[in-house]
Design an enzyme around this catalytic site. Structure first.
Site, mmCIF file in Angstrom:
data_model
loop_
_atom_site.group_PDB
_atom_site.id
_atom_site.type_symbol
_atom_site.label_atom_id
_atom_site.label_comp_id
_atom_site.label_asym_id
_atom_site.label_seq_id
_atom_site.Cartn_x
_atom_site.Cartn_y
_atom_site.Cartn_z
ATOM 1 N N GLY A 15 0.775 -1.234 0.000
ATOM 2 C CA GLY A 15 0.000 0.000 0.000
ATOM 3 C C GLY A 15 0.804 1.280 0.000
ATOM 4 C CG ASN A 17 1.757 3.161 -5.856
ATOM 5 O OD1 ASN A 17 2.095 4.168 -6.469
ATOM 6 N ND2 ASN A 17 2.374 1.984 -5.985
ATOM 7 C CG ASN A 110 -2.837 -2.100 -12.852
ATOM 8 O OD1 ASN A 110 -2.714 -2.246 -11.633
ATOM 9 N ND2 ASN A 110 -2.062 -2.755 -13.717
ATOM 10 C CG HIS A 112 2.351 -3.328 -15.219
ATOM 11 N ND1 HIS A 112 2.075 -4.542 -14.637
ATOM 12 C CD2 HIS A 112 3.346 -3.549 -16.094
ATOM 13 C CE1 HIS A 112 2.872 -5.460 -15.152
ATOM 14 N NE2 HIS A 112 3.657 -4.888 -16.040
ATOM 15 C CB SER A 139 2.766 1.823 -17.627
ATOM 16 O OG SER A 139 3.953 1.590 -18.343
ATOM 17 C CB THR A 144 -9.046 -3.341 -21.390
ATOM 18 O OG1 THR A 144 -7.772 -3.950 -21.588
ATOM 19 C CG2 THR A 144 -8.964 -1.853 -21.707
ATOM 20 C CD GLU A 146 -4.481 -6.969 -24.762
ATOM 21 O OE1 GLU A 146 -3.304 -7.109 -25.116
ATOM 22 O OE2 GLU A 146 -5.258 -6.167 -25.304
ATOM 23 C CG LEU A 147 -2.634 -9.397 -17.025
ATOM 24 C CD1 LEU A 147 -3.399 -8.935 -15.804
ATOM 25 C CD2 LEU A 147 -1.985 -10.744 -16.767
ATOM 26 C CG ASP A 148 -0.333 -5.992 -16.802
ATOM 27 O OD1 ASP A 148 -0.963 -5.337 -15.970
ATOM 28 O OD2 ASP A 148 0.383 -6.967 -16.501
ATOM 29 C CD GLU A 177 5.316 1.388 -8.852
ATOM 30 O OE1 GLU A 177 4.245 1.300 -8.211
ATOM 31 O OE2 GLU A 177 6.054 0.399 -9.048
HETATM 32 N N1 NHR Z 1 -7.405 -7.036 -14.515
HETATM 33 C C1 NHR Z 1 -7.679 -6.750 -15.789
HETATM 34 N N2 NHR Z 1 -8.854 -7.142 -16.280
HETATM 35 N N3 NHR Z 1 -6.828 -6.070 -16.586
HETATM 36 C C2 NHR Z 1 -5.648 -5.677 -16.087
HETATM 37 O O1 NHR Z 1 -4.837 -5.029 -16.888
HETATM 38 C C3 NHR Z 1 -5.291 -5.954 -14.742
HETATM 39 C C4 NHR Z 1 -6.219 -6.650 -13.981
HETATM 40 C C5 NHR Z 1 -5.942 -6.972 -12.652
HETATM 41 C C6 NHR Z 1 -4.748 -6.612 -12.099
HETATM 42 C C7 NHR Z 1 -2.494 -5.697 -12.253
HETATM 43 C C8 NHR Z 1 -1.465 -6.596 -12.927
HETATM 44 C C9 NHR Z 1 -0.133 -5.920 -12.924
HETATM 45 O O2 NHR Z 1 -0.071 -4.688 -12.994
HETATM 46 C C10 NHR Z 1 -3.805 -5.962 -12.860
HETATM 47 C C11 NHR Z 1 -4.073 -5.616 -14.182
HETATM 48 C C12 NHR Z 1 -2.252 -9.859 -11.244
HETATM 49 C C13 NHR Z 1 -1.708 -10.788 -12.110
HETATM 50 C C14 NHR Z 1 -1.843 -12.247 -11.877
HETATM 51 O O3 NHR Z 1 -1.354 -13.034 -12.651
HETATM 52 C C15 NHR Z 1 -1.069 -10.291 -13.206
HETATM 53 C C16 NHR Z 1 -0.968 -8.934 -13.437
HETATM 54 C C17 NHR Z 1 -1.521 -8.028 -12.583
HETATM 55 C C18 NHR Z 1 -2.163 -8.492 -11.467
HETATM 56 N N4 NHR Z 1 -2.534 -12.690 -10.810
HETATM 57 C C19 NHR Z 1 -2.797 -14.068 -10.477
HETATM 58 C C20 NHR Z 1 -4.247 -14.440 -10.839
HETATM 59 O O4 NHR Z 1 -4.475 -15.623 -11.107
HETATM 60 C C21 NHR Z 1 -2.655 -14.325 -9.017
HETATM 61 C C22 NHR Z 1 -1.267 -14.065 -8.540
HETATM 62 C C23 NHR Z 1 -1.169 -14.185 -7.045
HETATM 63 O O5 NHR Z 1 -2.215 -14.346 -6.361
HETATM 64 O O6 NHR Z 1 -0.035 -14.085 -6.561
HETATM 65 O O7 NHR Z 1 -5.131 -13.544 -10.808
HETATM 66 O O8 NHR Z 1 0.910 -6.607 -12.923
HETATM 67 C C1 GAR Z 2 3.925 -1.618 -7.105
HETATM 68 O O1 GAR Z 2 5.257 -1.706 -7.521
HETATM 69 C C2 GAR Z 2 2.988 -1.811 -8.278
HETATM 70 O O2 GAR Z 2 3.451 -1.229 -9.460
HETATM 71 C C3 GAR Z 2 3.002 -3.301 -8.378
HETATM 72 O O3 GAR Z 2 2.972 -3.752 -7.046
HETATM 73 C C4 GAR Z 2 3.578 -2.785 -6.219
HETATM 74 C C5 GAR Z 2 2.598 -2.392 -5.149
HETATM 75 O O4 GAR Z 2 3.204 -1.575 -4.222
HETATM 76 N N1 GAR Z 2 1.870 -3.783 -9.071
HETATM 77 C C6 GAR Z 2 1.853 -4.956 -9.628
HETATM 78 O O5 GAR Z 2 2.826 -5.669 -9.728
HETATM 79 C C7 GAR Z 2 0.505 -5.345 -10.150
HETATM 80 N N2 GAR Z 2 0.526 -6.713 -10.522
HETATM 81 P P1 GAR Z 2 2.381 -0.859 -3.085
HETATM 82 O O6 GAR Z 2 1.409 -1.894 -2.533
HETATM 83 O O7 GAR Z 2 3.389 -0.464 -2.081
HETATM 84 O O8 GAR Z 2 1.659 0.299 -3.717
#
Ligand code: NHR
Ligand code: GAR
Length: 227
Positions: A15, A17, A110, A112, A139, A144, A146-148, A177
């Site tokens: 937390g 951010n 989000n 990232h 970023s 959307t 589509e993940l990231d 960030e």
């Molecule tokens: N949801 C959507 N629809 N689109 C995005 O662009 C999202 C999202 C949810 C989260 C953050 C993302 C990142 O910035 C985010 C973007 C989780 C995973 C993941 O694989 C990947 C990327 C991000 C967040 N999660 C696993 C899952 O099965 C669980 C991983 C775990 O619990 O440790 O959801 O990187």
């Molecule tokens: C941050 O570095 C953020 O960009 C990243 O997790 C950290 C959270 O930090 N996000 C992801 O990797 C999303 N999958 P914070 O909890 O201290 O804000």
């Protein structure tokens, strides 16, 4: 009127951010309010930070629900109940399903830790080190299905330095960030950034490239820089 723009924060962990947002609002550097903090993890330090700031916090744990859909529906009902103008995913670690994405289209962002489209998914700092890139960063993008993969609003760059390990690189990125988050939230709260059908609009024009954070607190349009 101060603080009319309502932000809901979704966080799974530390937390920092969220804390940057809370501190900026308290210092008068962001005209908004955090309407609520939401987590999939009851033990998330982000919820403790919310409590300490007097902000309503709420954990909705998937294991308390029979399936993914009912859990996510409950989570987003709680979010909707605080009537946010914007949902900010800040270290939220679960994929958000299509129903919630559709309900919050253009109102959910989000942060990232990579220069998207490079290095989606998890372990982005490790990915950057393994790829041997000279630059890395973070970023902010609209969420959307589509993940990231959603349209990128803004980015901040950091160098990758000789001898960097994952933790050192992550710390350098995290230092950018927080100012990137604040500068971008200011523009969103002021209504200067919107999502049209698929392009990010900035002051009413499609943004040809992500805004770039080049000093402590300033977002630039890279297409208008000498560079
Ligand atoms: N949801 C959507 N629809 N689109 C995005 O662009 C999202 C999202 C949810 C989260 C953050 C993302 C990142 O910035 C985010 C973007 C989780 C995973 C993941 O694989 C990947 C990327 C991000 C967040 N999660 C696993 C899952 O099965 C669980 C991983 C775990 O619990 O440790 O959801 O990187
Ligand atoms: C941050 O570095 C953020 O960009 C990243 O997790 C950290 C959270 O930090 N996000 C992801 O990797 C999303 N999958 P914070 O909890 O201290 O804000």
């Amino acid at each position: 009127m101060a603080g009319d723009y309502r932000i809901a924060v979704l966080a799974s962990g530390r937390g920092s951010n969220l804390q940057a947002i809370i501190d900026a609002i308290a210092a008068g550097r962001l005209d908004a309010r955090v309407a609520g903090v939401f987590s999939d993890r009851p033990a998330a330090p982000a919820l403790r930070r919310a409590r300490e700031a007097g902000i309503p916090g709420s954990a909705v744990s998937p294991k308390d629900w029979p399936d993914r859909d009912s859990w996510e529906t409950a989570l987003f009902e709680r979010i909707a109940a605080v009537a946010p103008d914007l949902v900010v995913c800040a270290g939220y670690m679960r994929l958000i399903g299509p129903a919630a994405v559709a309900a919050w289209a253009g109102r959910m962002i989000n942060i990232h830790p990579s220069l998207l489209p490079a290095f989606t998914g998890l372990h982005t700092h490790r990915q950057a080190l393994e790829a041997g890139v000279a630059e890395h960063g973070c970023s902010l993008h609209f969420v959307t299905t589509e993940l990231d993969g959603g349209p990128v609003i803004s980015q901040a760059r950091v160098p990758v330095l000789p001898g960097d390990d994952e933790a050192g690189l992550a710390a350098r990125v995290l230092g950018r960030e927080h100012p990137l988050m604040l500068a971008t939230l200011r523009l969103l709260a002021a209504g200067r950034i919107r999502l049209s059908s698929s392009a990010v609009m900035f002051d009413g024009e499609p943004l040809p490239a992500p805004l770039r954070l080049d000093s402590a607190d300033l977002l630039h349009r890279p297409d208008l820089q000498p560079d």
